[in-house]
Design a protein around this motif. Structure first.
Motif, PDB file in Angstrom:
ATOM      1  N   GLU A   1     104.683 135.374  14.625  1.00 30.01           N
ATOM      2  CA  GLU A   1     105.507 134.929  15.471  1.00 30.01           C
ATOM      3  C   GLU A   1     107.083 135.040  14.821  1.00 30.01           C
ATOM      4  O   GLU A   1     108.208 135.890  16.250  1.00 30.01           O
ATOM      5  CB  GLU A   1     106.020 132.861  15.351  1.00 30.01           C
ATOM      6  CG  GLU A   1     106.738 132.362  16.190  1.00 30.01           C
ATOM      7  CD  GLU A   1     106.688 130.792  15.686  1.00 30.01           C
ATOM      8  OE1 GLU A   1     107.485 129.950  16.408  1.00 30.01           O
ATOM      9  OE2 GLU A   1     106.216 130.530  15.183  1.00 30.01           O
ATOM     10  N   HIS A   2     107.548 135.106  14.013  1.00 34.06           N
ATOM     11  CA  HIS A   2     108.956 135.397  13.472  1.00 34.06           C
ATOM     12  C   HIS A   2     109.593 137.190  12.576  1.00 34.06           C
ATOM     13  O   HIS A   2     110.386 137.273  13.158  1.00 34.06           O
ATOM     14  CB  HIS A   2     109.267 134.364  12.088  1.00 34.06           C
ATOM     15  CG  HIS A   2     109.505 132.519  12.182  1.00 34.06           C
ATOM     16  ND1 HIS A   2     109.762 132.665  12.863  1.00 34.06           N
ATOM     17  CD2 HIS A   2     108.596 132.377  11.777  1.00 34.06           C
ATOM     18  CE1 HIS A   2     109.663 131.281  13.397  1.00 34.06           C
ATOM     19  NE2 HIS A   2     108.717 130.813  12.548  1.00 34.06           N
TER      20      HIS A   2
ATOM     21  N   GLU B   1     105.662 134.506  20.368  1.00 32.80           N
ATOM     22  CA  GLU B   1     105.459 133.420  20.795  1.00 32.80           C
ATOM     23  C   GLU B   1     104.285 132.778  21.074  1.00 32.80           C
ATOM     24  O   GLU B   1     103.666 132.757  21.818  1.00 32.80           O
ATOM     25  CB  GLU B   1     106.703 132.939  22.040  1.00 32.80           C
ATOM     26  CG  GLU B   1     107.018 131.906  22.434  1.00 32.80           C
ATOM     27  CD  GLU B   1     108.142 130.986  21.703  1.00 32.80           C
ATOM     28  OE1 GLU B   1     107.712 129.948  21.017  1.00 32.80           O
ATOM     29  OE2 GLU B   1     108.704 131.910  20.881  1.00 32.80           O
ATOM     30  N   PRO B   2     104.255 131.614  20.308  1.00 29.87           N
ATOM     31  CA  PRO B   2     102.916 131.206  20.565  1.00 29.87           C
ATOM     32  C   PRO B   2     103.280 130.340  21.565  1.00 29.87           C
ATOM     33  O   PRO B   2     103.879 129.178  21.725  1.00 29.87           O
ATOM     34  CB  PRO B   2     102.909 130.561  18.759  1.00 29.87           C
ATOM     35  CG  PRO B   2     104.548 130.024  18.046  1.00 29.87           C
ATOM     36  CD  PRO B   2     105.184 130.926  18.849  1.00 29.87           C
TER      37      PRO B   2
ATOM     38  N   TRP C   1     100.071 126.481  18.804  1.00 27.13           N
ATOM     39  CA  TRP C   1     100.318 125.968  17.830  1.00 27.13           C
ATOM     40  C   TRP C   1      99.080 124.517  17.318  1.00 27.13           C
ATOM     41  O   TRP C   1      99.230 123.900  16.312  1.00 27.13           O
ATOM     42  CB  TRP C   1     101.607 124.356  18.187  1.00 27.13           C
ATOM     43  CG  TRP C   1     102.719 125.095  18.439  1.00 27.13           C
ATOM     44  CD1 TRP C   1     103.516 126.063  19.565  1.00 27.13           C
ATOM     45  CD2 TRP C   1     103.500 125.487  16.980  1.00 27.13           C
ATOM     46  NE1 TRP C   1     104.570 126.656  18.838  1.00 27.13           N
ATOM     47  CE2 TRP C   1     104.680 126.469  17.692  1.00 27.13           C
ATOM     48  CE3 TRP C   1     103.329 125.201  15.976  1.00 27.13           C
ATOM     49  CZ2 TRP C   1     105.665 126.733  16.714  1.00 27.13           C
ATOM     50  CZ3 TRP C   1     104.527 125.562  15.019  1.00 27.13           C
ATOM     51  CH2 TRP C   1     105.484 126.411  15.240  1.00 27.13           C
TER      52      TRP C   1
END
Length: 166
Positions: free
Chosen positions: A24-25, A30-31, A36
């Motif tokens: 993600e980072h 993008e999840p 999530w």
């Protein structure tokens, strides 16, 4: 042996969560809402496994932890299966894309966000990364399934603690 299984049942999800946050980072993936929820299921598995490892219970307690481990990982299997199903849909049957989880949490009540996340969005149907032919939910399904099997083996006494700890 059982305590070692609990340790691995903690370390594997912890490692997978680290990979998810890296993706993600650092990689910028993008999840989606189902991603999530799978993360939360891994957190639940890791929490149960860590408590079980630290507690090192007797036979009955170990079986209870095995049951809890199976339930938490079973929820993860269901979530991963839902996402795999969405990824297998023909393009004309994929649900519409929705907002990010952050946006949904700002706009909708928590229970509505949970319902929307469980339903899945078009974002959940996108295959954005694969390894050895499996997408991210494919790999999470594999790991969740292995943890379910380990939990069931503990629950049914196939894997036990040391002789003095029954």
């Amino acid at each position: 042996m059982r305590r070692l299984i609990f340790l691995f049942a903690f370390l594997v999800p912890a490692g997978l969560l680290a990979v998810a946050f890296y993706m993600e980072h650092v990689m910028g993936l993008e999840p989606c809402p189902l991603c999530w929820l799978q993360r939360f299921a891994f957190m639940g598995v890791a929490a149960v496994a860590l408590v079980a490892f630290l507690h090192n219970p007797g036979d009955i307690g170990g079986r209870i932890y095995g049951f809890l481990l199976s339930v938490a990982a079973g929820i993860g299997v269901g979530l991963a299966g839902r996402q795999l199903w969405l990824q297998s849909l023909p393009e004309d049957q994929v649900p519409a894309c929705g907002g990010s989880v952050d946006f949904m949490l700002q706009v909708f009540p928590l229970m509505d966000v949970l319902a929307m996340a469980l339903k899945g969005t078009g974002d959940c149907a996108k295959v954005i990364w694969t390894f050895l032919g499996l997408s991210i939910p494919g790999w999470t399904a594999v790991f969740f399934t292995l943890i379910v099997l380990a939990g069931l083996a503990i629950l049914f006494g196939l894997i036990r603690g040391p002789a003095g700890n029954r």
